[in-house]
Write an enzyme that holds these catalytic residues in place. Structure first.
Site, PDB file in Angstrom:
ATOM      1  N   ARG A   1       1.572  19.883  -6.556  1.00  0.00           N
ATOM      2  CA  ARG A   1       0.245  19.158  -6.268  1.00  0.00           C
ATOM      3  C   ARG A   1       1.242  17.789  -5.616  1.00  0.00           C
ATOM      4  O   ARG A   1       2.369  16.954  -6.110  1.00  0.00           O
ATOM      5  CB  ARG A   1      -0.337  18.496  -7.722  1.00  0.00           C
ATOM      6  CG  ARG A   1      -1.259  17.932  -7.473  1.00  0.00           C
ATOM      7  CD  ARG A   1      -0.710  16.158  -8.397  1.00  0.00           C
ATOM      8  NE  ARG A   1      -2.132  15.016  -8.380  1.00  0.00           N
ATOM      9  CZ  ARG A   1      -1.996  14.101  -8.296  1.00  0.00           C
ATOM     10  NH1 ARG A   1      -0.325  13.352  -8.423  1.00  0.00           N
ATOM     11  NH2 ARG A   1      -2.813  13.090  -8.450  1.00  0.00           N
ATOM     12  N   VAL A   2       0.364  16.869  -4.790  1.00  0.00           N
ATOM     13  CA  VAL A   2       1.139  15.653  -4.600  1.00  0.00           C
ATOM     14  C   VAL A   2      -0.109  15.087  -4.366  1.00  0.00           C
ATOM     15  O   VAL A   2      -1.626  14.913  -3.877  1.00  0.00           O
ATOM     16  CB  VAL A   2       1.522  15.436  -2.732  1.00  0.00           C
ATOM     17  CG1 VAL A   2       1.569  14.325  -2.036  1.00  0.00           C
ATOM     18  CG2 VAL A   2       2.074  16.335  -2.449  1.00  0.00           C
ATOM     19  N   GLY A   3       0.109  13.651  -5.435  1.00  0.00           N
ATOM     20  CA  GLY A   3      -1.464  12.396  -5.391  1.00  0.00           C
ATOM     21  C   GLY A   3      -1.335  10.892  -4.445  1.00  0.00           C
ATOM     22  O   GLY A   3      -1.202  11.777  -3.213  1.00  0.00           O
ATOM     23  N   ASP A   4      -1.585  10.682  -4.440  1.00  0.00           N
ATOM     24  CA  ASP A   4      -2.046   9.277  -3.254  1.00  0.00           C
ATOM     25  C   ASP A   4      -1.511   8.184  -3.099  1.00  0.00           C
ATOM     26  O   ASP A   4      -0.908   7.871  -2.151  1.00  0.00           O
ATOM     27  CB  ASP A   4      -3.646   8.431  -4.177  1.00  0.00           C
ATOM     28  CG  ASP A   4      -2.916   7.537  -5.509  1.00  0.00           C
ATOM     29  OD1 ASP A   4      -2.772   8.115  -6.371  1.00  0.00           O
ATOM     30  OD2 ASP A   4      -2.886   6.612  -5.498  1.00  0.00           O
TER      31      ASP A   4
ATOM     32  N   GLY B   1      -3.735   5.893 -10.581  1.00  0.00           N
ATOM     33  CA  GLY B   1      -5.256   5.889 -12.037  1.00  0.00           C
ATOM     34  C   GLY B   1      -4.685   7.854 -10.595  1.00  0.00           C
ATOM     35  O   GLY B   1      -3.773   8.238 -10.299  1.00  0.00           O
TER      36      GLY B   1
ATOM     37  N   THR C   1       2.634   6.166 -13.085  1.00  0.00           N
ATOM     38  CA  THR C   1       2.632   5.352 -11.495  1.00  0.00           C
ATOM     39  C   THR C   1       3.143   2.916 -11.608  1.00  0.00           C
ATOM     40  O   THR C   1       2.642   2.485 -13.007  1.00  0.00           O
ATOM     41  CB  THR C   1       1.537   4.987 -10.306  1.00  0.00           C
ATOM     42  OG1 THR C   1       1.124   5.994 -10.776  1.00  0.00           O
ATOM     43  CG2 THR C   1       1.929   4.505  -9.511  1.00  0.00           C
TER      44      THR C   1
HETATM   45  N1  ASP Z   1      -1.863   8.089  -8.788  1.00  0.00           N
HETATM   46  C1  ASP Z   1      -0.545   8.517  -9.516  1.00  0.00           C
HETATM   47  C2  ASP Z   1      -1.026  10.118  -9.619  1.00  0.00           C
HETATM   48  O1  ASP Z   1      -2.043  10.853  -8.758  1.00  0.00           O
HETATM   49  C3  ASP Z   1      -0.943   9.557 -10.671  1.00  0.00           C
HETATM   50  C4  ASP Z   1      -0.793   6.847 -11.044  1.00  0.00           C
HETATM   51  O2  ASP Z   1      -1.558   6.093 -10.849  1.00  0.00           O
HETATM   52  O3  ASP Z   1      -0.904   7.142 -12.336  1.00  0.00           O
HETATM   53  O4  ASP Z   1       0.055  10.998  -8.471  1.00  0.00           O
END
Ligand code: ASP
Length: 369
Positions: A263-266, A287, A235
């Site tokens: 899947r979708v992250g934050d 993260g 990220t």
């Molecule tokens: N936070 C991002 C996600 O979970 C991944 C990352 O920050 O490396 O999609």
């Protein structure tokens, strides 16, 4: 002020006490408390603008992901990462120094990092379980609380720019998948074929993870544990305060290696991975996205400042050090006073910061080593 009034309350219960002795005592205790204050991350990075320092006119912090370990980044490749971070920081600095807006600065910085195959966003995005690349991004304007987010993009070169179009040129806040791609057609943003996202290193890493997870699933009835470790996440993000006192945050990602089922992250979830509010701060996270969504990390930093009277570094340190688990990730934040906080509970996080007082630094590991 809180310390002063609490002590005064205690002493008034004990009976008459000379006012000047009381003041000396308050100053002494205050010094002790300040010296003992815990730092939730790399101490020299989490600087607050001291009351004596001249006010900062603009400030910028950037990150290139917290999924970095010493074992995963060969010492000889560190300069390449540092050079990329410096280039992105320079670009943002130029905009902010020249009276540009924080929104323009964070978008420009994130676009550069998206174009750089070193980072897990845009060109360097990680691979999904299906061997594709699906990109997420979000941007937020701290002045109006306007925001725009996109998820599951497969052909957009710079997702952060599409997120900004969602914010400024649509009635909506969050567009996903095919709909987001159709909106990209209307906005005429740069598009790329699937092989634009092919980076050998990322592909090799995906194959390793895929094989390891298939072995694990075959030998156990339990679902595979949450993924961690170098190359699984990354990220990029930027947060800025401009000369007009406006804050902005932008984050962009390929998500986590071998992610499945849409899947979708934050990152595109406003308040989880991205948040900006002129009343408090601008925050961009990196993260294990599931953890950052559960704990609404970015808006929690802001809420602790607004409702709990915390400074930026206290709020960021508490969330990363106390709310999240070690190894979950990190964040960058800029306060409305131009203070900068960089916190992470992983081994490293690619990061950089600059401001109008001459600060200009990039780093990877805790404590600047
Ligand atoms: N936070 C991002 C996600 O979970 C991944 C990352 O920050 O490396 O999609």
């Amino acid at each position: 002020m809180k310390l002063f009034s609490s002590m005064k309350r205690i002493f008034s219960r004990l009976g008459p006490f000379p006012e000047h002795l009381f003041s000396i005592l308050v100053v002494g205790v205050g010094c002790l408390v300040a010296c003992e204050a815990p730092s939730g991350g790399p101490a020299e990075e989490a600087t607050e603008a001291s009351p004596a320092a001249p006010p900062v006119e603009w400030a910028l912090a950037i990150h290139g992901g917290a999924g970095v370990t010493r074992a995963g980044v060969a010492a000889e490749t560190e300069p390449a990462y540092e050079k990329s971070l410096q280039g992105a920081l320079e670009e943002g600095k130029k905009i902010l120094q020249g009276d540009g807006t924080s929104l323009d600065a964070v978008e420009a910085v994130v676009r550069l990092l998206e174009d750089d195959p070193l980072f897990n966003a845009g060109r360097g995005a990680v691979f999904t379980n299906a061997g594709t690349n699906e990109l997420d991004a979000a941007v937020m304007d701290g002045e109006s609380l306007s925001c725009g987010a996109v998820s599951g993009l497969k052909t957009v070169k710079n997702p952060i720019t599409l997120a900004r179009h969602v914010m400024e040129r649509s009635r909506h806040v969050f567009l996903v998948g095919d709909g987001a791609e159709r909106f990209a057609d209307e906005m005429a943003v740069d598009r790329v074929p699937a092989d634009y996202f092919f980076v050998q290193r990322r592909h090799d890493r995906w194959r390793q993870v895929l094989e390891a997870e298939e072995e694990k699933t075959a030998s156990s009835a339990a679902p595979p544990a949450l993924p961690t470790g170098q190359g699984r996440y990354g990220t990029v993000g930027a947060v800025a305060l401009d000369r007009h006192g406006n804050l902005a945050a932008a984050t962009s990602t390929g998500g986590m290696t071998n992610k499945r089922f849409g899947r979708v992250g934050d990152v595109p979830v406003i308040g989880a991975g991205t948040y900006a509010n002129n009343a408090t701060c601008a925050v961009s996270c990196t993260g294990i996205g599931e953890q950052f969504i559960r704990h609404t990390v970015a808006s929690d930093v802001s809420a602790r400042m607004e409702h709990g009277g915390r400074s930026l570094s206290e709020a960021a340190g508490e969330v990363i050090g106390e709310v999240l688990n070690p190894g979950d990730g990190g964040l960058i934040a800029v306060g409305k006073d131009g203070s900068i906080s960089i916190e992470f509970n992983t081994e490293g996080m690619f990061h950089g910061s600059a401001d109008s007082s001459g600060r200009f630094q990039v780093g990877i590991w805790a404590h600047g080593d």
